[in-house]
Motif scaffolding. Sequence first.
Motif, mmCIF file in Angstrom:
data_model
loop_
_atom_site.group_PDB
_atom_site.id
_atom_site.type_symbol
_atom_site.label_atom_id
_atom_site.label_comp_id
_atom_site.label_asym_id
_atom_site.label_seq_id
_atom_site.Cartn_x
_atom_site.Cartn_y
_atom_site.Cartn_z
ATOM 1 N N LEU A 19 -11.378 8.438 -15.201
ATOM 2 C CA LEU A 19 -11.223 7.040 -14.800
ATOM 3 C C LEU A 19 -9.805 6.537 -15.055
ATOM 4 O O LEU A 19 -9.251 5.773 -14.258
ATOM 5 C CB LEU A 19 -12.228 6.169 -15.550
ATOM 6 C CG LEU A 19 -13.700 6.345 -15.155
ATOM 7 C CD1 LEU A 19 -14.596 5.476 -16.043
ATOM 8 C CD2 LEU A 19 -13.919 5.982 -13.692
ATOM 9 N N ALA A 20 -9.209 6.974 -16.175
ATOM 10 C CA ALA A 20 -7.830 6.581 -16.462
ATOM 11 C C ALA A 20 -6.879 7.140 -15.404
ATOM 12 O O ALA A 20 -5.962 6.436 -14.938
ATOM 13 C CB ALA A 20 -7.425 7.070 -17.852
ATOM 14 N N LEU A 21 -7.087 8.395 -14.992
ATOM 15 C CA LEU A 21 -6.250 8.983 -13.949
ATOM 16 C C LEU A 21 -6.423 8.252 -12.620
ATOM 17 O O LEU A 21 -5.443 8.008 -11.909
ATOM 18 C CB LEU A 21 -6.594 10.472 -13.785
ATOM 19 C CG LEU A 21 -6.192 11.394 -14.937
ATOM 20 C CD1 LEU A 21 -6.707 12.813 -14.687
ATOM 21 C CD2 LEU A 21 -4.677 11.414 -15.101
ATOM 22 N N VAL A 22 -7.664 7.907 -12.298
ATOM 23 C CA VAL A 22 -7.918 7.168 -11.059
ATOM 24 C C VAL A 22 -7.215 5.810 -11.089
ATOM 25 O O VAL A 22 -6.621 5.384 -10.091
ATOM 26 C CB VAL A 22 -9.430 6.993 -10.830
ATOM 27 C CG1 VAL A 22 -9.696 6.049 -9.660
ATOM 28 C CG2 VAL A 22 -10.085 8.341 -10.569
ATOM 29 N N CYS A 23 -7.280 5.133 -12.237
ATOM 30 C CA CYS A 23 -6.608 3.844 -12.363
ATOM 31 C C CYS A 23 -5.106 3.977 -12.168
ATOM 32 O O CYS A 23 -4.478 3.145 -11.502
ATOM 33 C CB CYS A 23 -6.905 3.226 -13.736
ATOM 34 S SG CYS A 23 -8.594 2.619 -13.922
ATOM 35 N N VAL A 24 -4.530 5.015 -12.755
ATOM 36 C CA VAL A 24 -3.089 5.240 -12.599
ATOM 37 C C VAL A 24 -2.748 5.504 -11.133
ATOM 38 O O VAL A 24 -1.784 4.952 -10.580
ATOM 39 C CB VAL A 24 -2.625 6.411 -13.484
ATOM 40 C CG1 VAL A 24 -1.191 6.793 -13.158
ATOM 41 C CG2 VAL A 24 -2.759 6.041 -14.956
ATOM 42 N N ILE A 25 -3.544 6.346 -10.473
ATOM 43 C CA ILE A 25 -3.296 6.673 -9.070
ATOM 44 C C ILE A 25 -3.396 5.436 -8.185
ATOM 45 O O ILE A 25 -2.620 5.260 -7.233
ATOM 46 C CB ILE A 25 -4.284 7.757 -8.589
ATOM 47 C CG1 ILE A 25 -4.007 9.068 -9.332
ATOM 48 C CG2 ILE A 25 -4.192 7.972 -7.087
ATOM 49 C CD1 ILE A 25 -5.054 10.143 -9.075
ATOM 50 N N VAL A 26 -4.355 4.555 -8.497
ATOM 51 C CA VAL A 26 -4.561 3.355 -7.683
ATOM 52 C C VAL A 26 -3.516 2.283 -7.987
ATOM 53 O O VAL A 26 -2.994 1.629 -7.073
ATOM 54 C CB VAL A 26 -5.984 2.801 -7.899
ATOM 55 C CG1 VAL A 26 -6.139 1.449 -7.216
ATOM 56 C CG2 VAL A 26 -7.020 3.783 -7.367
ATOM 57 N N LEU A 27 -3.203 2.091 -9.268
ATOM 58 C CA LEU A 27 -2.351 0.980 -9.660
ATOM 59 C C LEU A 27 -0.866 1.277 -9.514
ATOM 60 O O LEU A 27 -0.071 0.351 -9.300
ATOM 61 C CB LEU A 27 -2.645 0.587 -11.116
ATOM 62 C CG LEU A 27 -4.037 0.000 -11.382
ATOM 63 C CD1 LEU A 27 -4.203 -0.291 -12.865
ATOM 64 C CD2 LEU A 27 -4.231 -1.275 -10.575
ATOM 65 N N TYR A 28 -0.455 2.548 -9.623
ATOM 66 C CA TYR A 28 0.989 2.835 -9.581
ATOM 67 C C TYR A 28 1.636 2.420 -8.266
ATOM 68 O O TYR A 28 2.741 1.849 -8.279
ATOM 69 C CB TYR A 28 1.260 4.316 -9.863
ATOM 70 C CG TYR A 28 2.735 4.615 -9.765
ATOM 71 C CD1 TYR A 28 3.617 4.174 -10.756
ATOM 72 C CD2 TYR A 28 3.263 5.304 -8.672
ATOM 73 C CE1 TYR A 28 4.974 4.417 -10.659
ATOM 74 C CE2 TYR A 28 4.617 5.551 -8.572
ATOM 75 C CZ TYR A 28 5.478 5.104 -9.569
ATOM 76 O OH TYR A 28 6.816 5.340 -9.468
ATOM 77 N N PRO A 29 1.020 2.691 -7.087
ATOM 78 C CA PRO A 29 1.671 2.215 -5.843
ATOM 79 C C PRO A 29 1.882 0.707 -5.823
ATOM 80 O O PRO A 29 2.917 0.226 -5.347
ATOM 81 C CB PRO A 29 0.689 2.663 -4.748
ATOM 82 C CG PRO A 29 -0.021 3.834 -5.343
ATOM 83 C CD PRO A 29 -0.165 3.509 -6.797
ATOM 84 N N LEU A 30 0.906 -0.054 -6.362
ATOM 85 C CA LEU A 30 1.073 -1.504 -6.418
ATOM 86 C C LEU A 30 2.211 -1.885 -7.361
ATOM 87 O O LEU A 30 3.025 -2.767 -7.048
ATOM 88 C CB LEU A 30 -0.235 -2.153 -6.884
ATOM 89 C CG LEU A 30 -1.453 -1.946 -5.981
ATOM 90 C CD1 LEU A 30 -2.692 -2.564 -6.620
ATOM 91 C CD2 LEU A 30 -1.223 -2.538 -4.606
ATOM 92 N N LEU A 31 2.265 -1.208 -8.507
ATOM 93 C CA LEU A 31 3.338 -1.479 -9.456
ATOM 94 C C LEU A 31 4.690 -1.116 -8.860
ATOM 95 O O LEU A 31 5.670 -1.862 -9.015
ATOM 96 C CB LEU A 31 3.092 -0.704 -10.755
ATOM 97 C CG LEU A 31 4.187 -0.813 -11.821
ATOM 98 C CD1 LEU A 31 4.331 -2.250 -12.291
ATOM 99 C CD2 LEU A 31 3.881 0.112 -13.005
ATOM 100 N N PHE A 32 4.754 0.014 -8.171
ATOM 101 C CA PHE A 32 6.030 0.440 -7.579
ATOM 102 C C PHE A 32 6.508 -0.565 -6.538
ATOM 103 O O PHE A 32 7.705 -0.903 -6.493
ATOM 104 C CB PHE A 32 5.869 1.818 -6.938
ATOM 105 C CG PHE A 32 7.100 2.268 -6.197
ATOM 106 C CD1 PHE A 32 8.188 2.778 -6.888
ATOM 107 C CD2 PHE A 32 7.182 2.158 -4.817
ATOM 108 C CE1 PHE A 32 9.335 3.187 -6.216
ATOM 109 C CE2 PHE A 32 8.314 2.560 -4.136
ATOM 110 C CZ PHE A 32 9.396 3.071 -4.841
#
Length: 294
Positions: A19-32
């Motif tokens: 779940l942590a990896l999924v969150c990173v994958i989903v949230l990083y494009p928004l953060l970038f």
Amino acid sequence: MNLQSTSEKIFDALVHTVLALVCVIVLYPLLFILVASFSSPEAVMRGEVWLWPKDITWVGYLRIFQNNEILSGYLNTIMYTVVGTAINLVMSVAAAYPLSRKDFYGRNVIAAMMVFTMFFSGGMIPTYLLVKNLGMLNSMWALIIPGAVSVYNILIMRTFFQNGIPYEMQEAASIDGCSNMSTLMRIVLPLSMPIIAVMILFYSVGHWNAYFSALIYLTDRDKYPLQLFLREILIQGQMQEMLGVGDDTQAKIVMEGEAIKYAVVIVANLPILMLYPFLQKYFTKGVMIGAVKG
């Protein structure tokens, strides 16, 4: 006292890791995209921006709020979303409530006919001709009326009405003298906030992100939604990259185009991101009751 076995602890750890990896994958494009919208376009194109802005600049946001077309597109999108979502909700409730009533004869046949339209449609050309014959071309209604009803959402709402609200309450209201409309307004809808919140989110996101219908039916630029202008910015940026950069003036235009591209994405998605926290407490309950049971 923790009664979990070792295998259960390992399983929980794996689940949390995934779940942590999924969150990173989903949230990083928004953060970038957020970080890139504040960063120097040159640094972004050189790949120097990752998690923190570099050479902070506001040029993208300044160009957006100086562009009258983008501002008019933003206002148009808000209007299309508010009006379209309101019509969607009214139509969905008007269809789902009768289909949820046990005393409505023929409801299964009607529901089957509605489901049939989910698999077979008239196609884009007949739909365009219908919109044209109805006189809705180049108007707001061409973006709203053809999609005023979503069978999928109607079925979710019908299931919620059937399983989330005891039918005995409706019978009691009927005995007390309530008509079907009074029962809907005074009993059913006040108890249906979870599914209504889900429908608002589904419909509003759909209207906010829609651009293809506007691309087909609208000709006046002053009626364009924001997503069409965002599409133009992205296409122009890709064309400039393909053609290459010439003199310094053209290079500056390309750099500003990159900044505008990221800034417009943030501005375009901000209202939906602000809407979700207010509906979050209803969202999970509405989806689970409306989609799993029945």
